[in-house]
Scaffold this motif. Structure first.
Motif, short mmCIF file in Angstrom:
data_model
loop_
_atom_site.label_atom_id
_atom_site.label_comp_id
_atom_site.label_asym_id
_atom_site.label_seq_id
_atom_site.Cartn_x
_atom_site.Cartn_y
_atom_site.Cartn_z
N LEU A 25 11.82 1.16 -36.20
CA LEU A 25 12.98 1.29 -37.05
C LEU A 25 14.04 0.28 -36.62
O LEU A 25 14.30 0.10 -35.44
N LEU A 28 20.02 0.76 -39.47
CA LEU A 28 20.02 1.29 -40.83
C LEU A 28 21.04 0.57 -41.71
O LEU A 28 22.08 0.12 -41.23
N GLN A 32 21.46 4.07 -46.15
CA GLN A 32 20.47 4.82 -45.38
C GLN A 32 21.16 5.69 -44.33
O GLN A 32 20.81 6.86 -44.14
N ALA A 33 22.14 5.11 -43.64
CA ALA A 33 22.86 5.84 -42.61
C ALA A 33 23.65 7.00 -43.21
O ALA A 33 23.67 8.11 -42.66
N LEU A 36 21.36 9.86 -44.02
CA LEU A 36 21.01 10.61 -42.82
C LEU A 36 22.12 11.60 -42.47
O LEU A 36 21.86 12.77 -42.14
N THR A 57 28.13 3.90 -33.28
CA THR A 57 26.67 3.92 -33.12
C THR A 57 25.99 2.66 -33.61
O THR A 57 24.81 2.44 -33.29
N LYS A 59 24.99 2.25 -36.48
CA LYS A 59 23.96 2.73 -37.42
C LYS A 59 22.56 2.63 -36.82
O LYS A 59 21.57 2.49 -37.52
N HIS A 60 22.51 2.67 -35.48
CA HIS A 60 21.23 2.73 -34.78
C HIS A 60 20.65 4.13 -35.04
O HIS A 60 21.30 5.13 -34.73
N PRO A 61 19.45 4.24 -35.61
CA PRO A 61 18.96 5.55 -36.04
C PRO A 61 18.87 6.59 -34.93
O PRO A 61 19.21 7.76 -35.14
N TYR A 62 18.46 6.17 -33.75
CA TYR A 62 18.32 7.11 -32.63
C TYR A 62 19.68 7.55 -32.11
O TYR A 62 19.94 8.75 -31.90
N LEU A 64 22.59 7.31 -33.68
CA LEU A 64 23.29 8.02 -34.74
C LEU A 64 22.81 9.47 -34.82
O LEU A 64 23.62 10.41 -34.88
N GLN A 65 21.50 9.67 -34.82
CA GLN A 65 20.97 11.03 -34.93
C GLN A 65 21.35 11.87 -33.71
O GLN A 65 21.66 13.06 -33.84
#
Length: 218
Positions: A25, A28, A32-33, A36, A57, A59-62, A64-65
């Motif tokens: 990934l 984002l 997309q972000a 999420l 973050t 918009k880094h998926p890890y 951010l989540q």
């Protein structure tokens, strides 16, 4: 997390029925972000706080989540203080930033410092090349690939990469730069990140890590 075991299974070739593939990934996109975020939060944020979350973050998926996971326990309307607390709490509980830093060699350290200290966190490739030592210049493309792999830069404009997220930047800089307050930089070196042999700025150089040992990005 089981990621290492899954990686070994994918690469083992132990069965013709094993058709698992790596899926990496990247950073984002804005929509997309936001999608999420909206899976778990609809009324807790406004445009300003959403922008602050994305700024922290990158918009880094890890990341951010993980930050959203901490915010989930609050169940309150977001503000900047809450976002910062949640993101820092996530970072303290995980060692991912440390692993990313350990994948940085001298070229990555010098180039990331250029980006991290640049106006708005972005810099043209030509300017990066001018600022770093000549012996590191041939490694610029490889270093940017490492950054992109770990999601610490946004390379949507390949000629002018920029920092992705202030959270990693603010964590990293105190660990890689030690400014000597009594030293006076020479004109030759005043705008150039330099290696530890110089008295002006000391960049911590992590032990050499081969490409095969680079940890997974997320």
């Amino acid at each position: 997390t089981g990621v290492k075991d899954m990686s070994r299974l994918i690469s083992s070739g132990s069965s013709p029925l094993n058709n698992l593939r790596h899926k990496y990934l990247g950073i984002l996109k804005g929509k997309q972000a936001q999608k999420l975020v909206e899976y778990g939060f609809k009324d807790e944020y406004d445009i300003e706080t959403l922008g602050e979350l994305f700024r922290l973050t990158g918009k880094h998926p890890y990341v951010l989540q993980g930050t959203l996971e901490k915010l989930w326990t609050e169940k309150a309307e977001w503000d900047k203080k809450m976002l910062k607390k949640a993101s820092h709490e996530f970072c303290r509980e995980h060692k991912d930033f440390q692993r990313w830093m350990e994948a940085f060699g001298p070229a990555e350290q010098a180039i990331y410092c250029c980006l991290a200290t640049a106006t708005e966190g972005r810099m043209h490739i030509d300017e990066i090349q001018r600022r770093i030592d000549a012996e590191l210049q041939p490694q610029i493309d490889a270093a940017l690939t490492v950054f992109s792999y770990h999601g610490v830069i946004d390379d949507s404009d390949p000629d002018e990469p920029e920092i992705a997220g202030t959270l990693f930047r603010d964590w990293y800089l105190p660990k890689c730069l030690v400014v000597q307050p009594d030293s006076v930089p020479s004109k030759e070196n005043e705008s150039k990140p330099v290696l530890p042999s110089t008295p002006t700025i000391n960049i911590h150089v992590s032990p050499t890590i081969t490409g095969a040992a680079i940890h997974q990005g997320f």
